[in-house]
Write a protein that holds these residues in place. Structure first.
Motif, short mmCIF file in Angstrom:
data_model
loop_
_atom_site.label_atom_id
_atom_site.label_comp_id
_atom_site.label_asym_id
_atom_site.label_seq_id
_atom_site.Cartn_x
_atom_site.Cartn_y
_atom_site.Cartn_z
N ILE A 1 0.66 -0.79 -0.49
CA ILE A 1 0.49 0.25 -0.45
C ILE A 1 0.81 1.04 0.01
O ILE A 1 0.66 2.14 -0.73
CB ILE A 1 -0.65 0.01 1.38
CG1 ILE A 1 -1.94 -0.77 0.88
CG2 ILE A 1 -1.48 1.81 1.57
CD1 ILE A 1 -3.23 -1.47 1.99
N ALA A 2 1.89 0.79 1.09
CA ALA A 2 2.80 2.02 0.67
C ALA A 2 3.72 3.07 -0.58
O ALA A 2 3.90 3.73 -0.84
CB ALA A 2 3.96 2.50 1.66
N ALA A 3 3.77 1.23 -1.01
CA ALA A 3 4.62 1.73 -2.49
C ALA A 3 3.37 2.36 -3.70
O ALA A 3 3.66 3.00 -3.91
CB ALA A 3 5.25 0.19 -3.08
N CYS A 4 2.39 1.62 -3.75
CA CYS A 4 1.19 2.44 -3.95
C CYS A 4 0.65 3.84 -3.79
O CYS A 4 0.90 4.70 -5.01
CB CYS A 4 -0.15 1.85 -4.47
SG CYS A 4 0.50 -0.37 -5.19
N VAL A 5 0.48 4.08 -2.39
CA VAL A 5 0.67 5.86 -2.65
C VAL A 5 1.75 6.58 -3.00
O VAL A 5 1.46 7.51 -3.42
CB VAL A 5 0.55 5.57 -1.07
CG1 VAL A 5 0.26 7.35 -0.30
CG2 VAL A 5 -0.85 5.21 -0.35
N THR A 6 2.86 5.77 -2.22
CA THR A 6 4.22 6.80 -3.02
C THR A 6 4.04 6.24 -4.89
O THR A 6 4.02 8.41 -4.99
CB THR A 6 5.36 5.76 -2.94
OG1 THR A 6 5.45 6.00 -1.47
CG2 THR A 6 6.71 6.23 -3.10
N ALA A 7 3.59 5.64 -5.27
CA ALA A 7 3.65 5.79 -6.55
C ALA A 7 2.52 6.87 -7.36
O ALA A 7 3.09 7.87 -8.32
CB ALA A 7 3.90 4.61 -7.76
N ALA A 8 1.42 6.78 -6.66
CA ALA A 8 0.53 7.50 -7.01
C ALA A 8 0.81 9.65 -6.98
O ALA A 8 0.66 10.33 -7.89
CB ALA A 8 -0.73 7.58 -5.99
N VAL A 9 1.37 9.39 -5.65
CA VAL A 9 1.39 10.71 -4.88
C VAL A 9 2.97 11.17 -6.66
O VAL A 9 2.80 12.37 -6.31
CB VAL A 9 2.67 10.59 -3.94
CG1 VAL A 9 3.00 12.35 -4.04
CG2 VAL A 9 1.63 10.58 -2.82
N LEU A 10 3.74 10.21 -6.30
CA LEU A 10 5.15 11.02 -7.44
C LEU A 10 4.42 11.44 -9.25
O LEU A 10 4.67 12.08 -9.64
CB LEU A 10 5.81 10.04 -7.54
CG LEU A 10 6.44 9.99 -6.36
CD1 LEU A 10 8.64 9.00 -6.61
CD2 LEU A 10 7.20 11.05 -5.64
N GLY A 11 3.51 9.92 -9.90
CA GLY A 11 2.43 10.53 -10.61
C GLY A 11 1.86 11.46 -10.87
O GLY A 11 2.13 12.45 -12.03
N MET A 12 1.44 12.46 -9.74
CA MET A 12 0.32 12.87 -9.42
C MET A 12 1.53 14.15 -9.65
O MET A 12 1.58 15.26 -10.46
CB MET A 12 -0.53 13.31 -8.46
CG MET A 12 -1.42 12.86 -8.48
SD MET A 12 -2.55 12.81 -10.33
CE MET A 12 -3.04 14.85 -9.98
#
Length: 66
Positions: free
Chosen positions: A3-14
Motif C-alpha cells: 500500500i505504501a508503494a502504491c501511495v508513493t507511486a500515485a503521489v509521484l505520478g501526480m
C-alpha cells in the motif's frame, strides 16, 4: 508495504503531472507573447527537453540575424 508503494507511486505520478502542466502553461504564455524568432527558439528547446533532437539555434536569416 504494498500500500505504501502504491501511495508513493500515485503521489509521484501526480507531482509529475502538476509539474508538466505548470511547465506547459509557462511555455504557452511565452509563445503567446514572443516574437516569431522567440517561438522558434522555444520550440527547439521544448523538442530537446522532450527527448527530441539536440537543441540548436536556427540558421541565420538573409540579413544575418539568427
Amino acid at each position: 508495504m504494498v500500500i505504501a508503494a502504491c501511495v508513493t507511486a500515485a503521489v509521484l505520478g501526480m507531482a509529475k503531472l502538476v509539474r508538466d502542466w505548470l511547465i506547459l502553461r509557462q511555455v504557452r504564455a511565452a509563445m503567446d507573447t514572443g516574437t516569431p524568432e522567440d517561438r522558434v527558439r522555444i520550440g527547439i528547446r521544448l523538442v530537446a527537453a522532450l527527448g527530441g533532437r539536440a537543441a540548436e539555434e536556427p540558421p541565420a536569416g538573409p540579413d544575418g540575424d539568427g
